[in-house]
Enzyme design. Structure first.
Site, PDB file in Angstrom:
ATOM      1  N   GLY A  47     -17.453 -32.693  23.367  1.00  0.00           N
ATOM      2  CA  GLY A  47     -17.550 -32.025  22.081  1.00  0.00           C
ATOM      3  C   GLY A  47     -18.261 -32.961  21.132  1.00  0.00           C
ATOM      4  O   GLY A  47     -19.273 -33.555  21.503  1.00  0.00           O
ATOM      5  N   GLU A  48     -17.713 -33.137  19.966  1.00  0.00           N
ATOM      6  CA  GLU A  48     -18.310 -34.055  18.993  1.00  0.00           C
ATOM      7  C   GLU A  48     -17.258 -35.097  18.631  1.00  0.00           C
ATOM      8  O   GLU A  48     -16.238 -34.765  18.016  1.00  0.00           O
ATOM      9  CB  GLU A  48     -18.780 -33.241  17.770  1.00  0.00           C
ATOM     10  CG  GLU A  48     -19.633 -34.001  16.811  1.00  0.00           C
ATOM     11  CD  GLU A  48     -20.847 -34.673  17.470  1.00  0.00           C
ATOM     12  OE1 GLU A  48     -21.557 -34.013  18.267  1.00  0.00           O
ATOM     13  OE2 GLU A  48     -21.062 -35.868  17.197  1.00  0.00           O
ATOM     14  N   CYS A  78     -17.368 -37.238  28.317  1.00  0.00           N
ATOM     15  CA  CYS A  78     -18.424 -37.234  27.303  1.00  0.00           C
ATOM     16  C   CYS A  78     -17.870 -37.677  25.938  1.00  0.00           C
ATOM     17  O   CYS A  78     -17.535 -38.847  25.793  1.00  0.00           O
ATOM     18  CB  CYS A  78     -19.122 -35.882  27.267  1.00  0.00           C
ATOM     19  SG  CYS A  78     -20.787 -36.054  26.591  1.00  0.00           S
ATOM     20  N   ARG A 105     -23.683 -43.813  21.482  1.00  0.00           N
ATOM     21  CA  ARG A 105     -23.634 -42.352  21.443  1.00  0.00           C
ATOM     22  C   ARG A 105     -25.048 -41.770  21.459  1.00  0.00           C
ATOM     23  O   ARG A 105     -25.978 -42.373  20.943  1.00  0.00           O
ATOM     24  CB  ARG A 105     -22.892 -41.893  20.189  1.00  0.00           C
ATOM     25  CG  ARG A 105     -21.443 -42.365  20.182  1.00  0.00           C
ATOM     26  CD  ARG A 105     -20.741 -41.958  18.903  1.00  0.00           C
ATOM     27  NE  ARG A 105     -20.999 -40.565  18.622  1.00  0.00           N
ATOM     28  CZ  ARG A 105     -21.310 -40.106  17.402  1.00  0.00           C
ATOM     29  NH1 ARG A 105     -21.374 -40.922  16.370  1.00  0.00           N
ATOM     30  NH2 ARG A 105     -21.546 -38.832  17.236  1.00  0.00           N
ATOM     31  N   ILE A 135     -24.837 -33.973  28.626  1.00  0.00           N
ATOM     32  CA  ILE A 135     -25.225 -33.236  27.419  1.00  0.00           C
ATOM     33  C   ILE A 135     -25.071 -34.162  26.213  1.00  0.00           C
ATOM     34  O   ILE A 135     -23.955 -34.527  25.850  1.00  0.00           O
ATOM     35  CB  ILE A 135     -24.353 -31.980  27.224  1.00  0.00           C
ATOM     36  CG1 ILE A 135     -24.439 -31.075  28.454  1.00  0.00           C
ATOM     37  CG2 ILE A 135     -24.774 -31.220  25.968  1.00  0.00           C
ATOM     38  CD1 ILE A 135     -23.487 -29.900  28.439  1.00  0.00           C
ATOM     39  N   ARG A 136     -26.178 -34.545  25.641  1.00  0.00           N
ATOM     40  CA  ARG A 136     -26.161 -35.527  24.535  1.00  0.00           C
ATOM     41  C   ARG A 136     -25.152 -36.638  24.857  1.00  0.00           C
ATOM     42  O   ARG A 136     -24.269 -36.984  24.077  1.00  0.00           O
ATOM     43  CB  ARG A 136     -25.841 -34.846  23.199  1.00  0.00           C
ATOM     44  CG  ARG A 136     -26.964 -33.878  22.778  1.00  0.00           C
ATOM     45  CD  ARG A 136     -26.810 -33.360  21.370  1.00  0.00           C
ATOM     46  NE  ARG A 136     -25.479 -32.837  21.151  1.00  0.00           N
ATOM     47  CZ  ARG A 136     -24.595 -33.336  20.295  1.00  0.00           C
ATOM     48  NH1 ARG A 136     -24.917 -34.350  19.541  1.00  0.00           N
ATOM     49  NH2 ARG A 136     -23.420 -32.791  20.177  1.00  0.00           N
ATOM     50  N   HIS A 171     -20.043 -34.063  32.135  1.00  0.00           N
ATOM     51  CA  HIS A 171     -19.106 -32.940  31.999  1.00  0.00           C
ATOM     52  C   HIS A 171     -18.696 -32.386  33.362  1.00  0.00           C
ATOM     53  O   HIS A 171     -19.290 -31.405  33.820  1.00  0.00           O
ATOM     54  CB  HIS A 171     -19.785 -31.804  31.213  1.00  0.00           C
ATOM     55  CG  HIS A 171     -19.891 -32.050  29.751  1.00  0.00           C
ATOM     56  ND1 HIS A 171     -19.004 -31.527  28.833  1.00  0.00           N
ATOM     57  CD2 HIS A 171     -20.788 -32.765  29.039  1.00  0.00           C
ATOM     58  CE1 HIS A 171     -19.355 -31.903  27.619  1.00  0.00           C
ATOM     59  NE2 HIS A 171     -20.435 -32.655  27.709  1.00  0.00           N
ATOM     60  N   GLU A 173     -16.329 -30.531  34.111  1.00  0.00           N
ATOM     61  CA  GLU A 173     -15.754 -29.181  33.993  1.00  0.00           C
ATOM     62  C   GLU A 173     -16.832 -28.101  34.037  1.00  0.00           C
ATOM     63  O   GLU A 173     -16.506 -26.921  34.166  1.00  0.00           O
ATOM     64  CB  GLU A 173     -14.916 -29.078  32.702  1.00  0.00           C
ATOM     65  CG  GLU A 173     -15.693 -28.904  31.407  1.00  0.00           C
ATOM     66  CD  GLU A 173     -16.384 -30.178  30.896  1.00  0.00           C
ATOM     67  OE1 GLU A 173     -16.405 -31.198  31.619  1.00  0.00           O
ATOM     68  OE2 GLU A 173     -16.934 -30.126  29.786  1.00  0.00           O
TER      69      GLU A 173
HETATM   70  N1  GLN Z   1     -22.953 -36.484  21.360  1.00  0.00           N
HETATM   71  C1  GLN Z   1     -21.537 -36.261  21.338  1.00  0.00           C
HETATM   72  C2  GLN Z   1     -20.817 -37.367  20.584  1.00  0.00           C
HETATM   73  O1  GLN Z   1     -21.359 -38.305  20.210  1.00  0.00           O
HETATM   74  C3  GLN Z   1     -20.978 -36.140  22.735  1.00  0.00           C
HETATM   75  C4  GLN Z   1     -21.586 -34.938  23.422  1.00  0.00           C
HETATM   76  C5  GLN Z   1     -20.709 -34.240  24.376  1.00  0.00           C
HETATM   77  O2  GLN Z   1     -19.483 -34.425  24.431  1.00  0.00           O
HETATM   78  N2  GLN Z   1     -21.318 -33.391  25.165  1.00  0.00           N
HETATM   79  O3  GLN Z   1     -19.672 -37.294  20.367  1.00  0.00           O
END
Ligand code: GLN
Length: 188
Positions: A47-48, A78, A105, A135-136, A171, A173
């Protein structure tokens, strides 16, 4: 049958819930201290990380989570691994420092924000492969001596374990492969 919590303040918690249920265990979506207290283990999803840390503080969960992660197996994926790191850049509060790693990050740049690759990993029964969805994703820049690297992508560690704490920069999942969820549920 184990009761596996998934921190459900923000992010990709439902896919983890499904993965746990496919393996025949109970999944508890954790938004409160009360829910957390019922769980044998906890997954912190992607997530973030900045948003999750703010919500943890706003909902007064910091102390209870800090105590929980000391005593129980926890898997961060992540954003979740960022929350478990010793050090990460540009966070609004300090992470929980259960993994002696330093992470950067969003380290893979904008053009390749997201990619999928097959990586070998050190499964208990020998070397196996898994599909890793990034993903990022954060990049692990340093690992301390008590951190075991279970998988690398190129030279980057992407799956690490320190005692009862497991972390992936990707990820697990988001594929149908349940190797890592099974490993987490059975480890230590
Ligand atoms: N870029 C997000 C962060 O810095 C992590 C991305 C993700 O969980 N897919 O928290």
């Amino acid at each position: 049958m184990a009761r596996i919590g998934v921190l459900a303040l923000q992010g990709d918690f439902e896919k983890h819930q499904q993965a746990i249920e496919v393996l025949g265990h109970d999944a508890v979506l954790v938004k409160t201290a009360e829910a957390l207290s019922q769980c044998d283990r906890l997954i912190i999803p992607g997530g973030e990380s900045t948003t999750m840390l703010k919500l943890i503080d706003r909902m007064n969960l910091r102390n209870i989570l800090a105590d929980y992660v000391q005593r129980h197996p926890v898997f961060g994926t992540c954003a979740g691994i960022i929350l478990l790191a010793r050090e990460a850049n540009a966070l609004p509060a300090s992470p929980f420092a259960m993994l002696d790693i330093r992470v950067e990050r969003n380290a893979y740049g904008r053009q390749i924000d997201s990619f999928i690759d097959t990586v070998p990993w050190e499964a208990p029964e020998g070397q196996r492969e898994l599909e890793a969805v990034f993903i990022r994703a954060p990049r692990i820049l340093e690992t301390g001596p008590s951190v075991r690297v279970l998988a690398q992508h190129g030279n980057d560690p992407v799956l690490v374990q320190q005692k009862h704490t497991l972390g992936a920069t990707f990820h697990p999942e988001l594929t149908d492969d349940r190797q890592l969820h099974r490993y987490f549920i059975e480890m230590v």
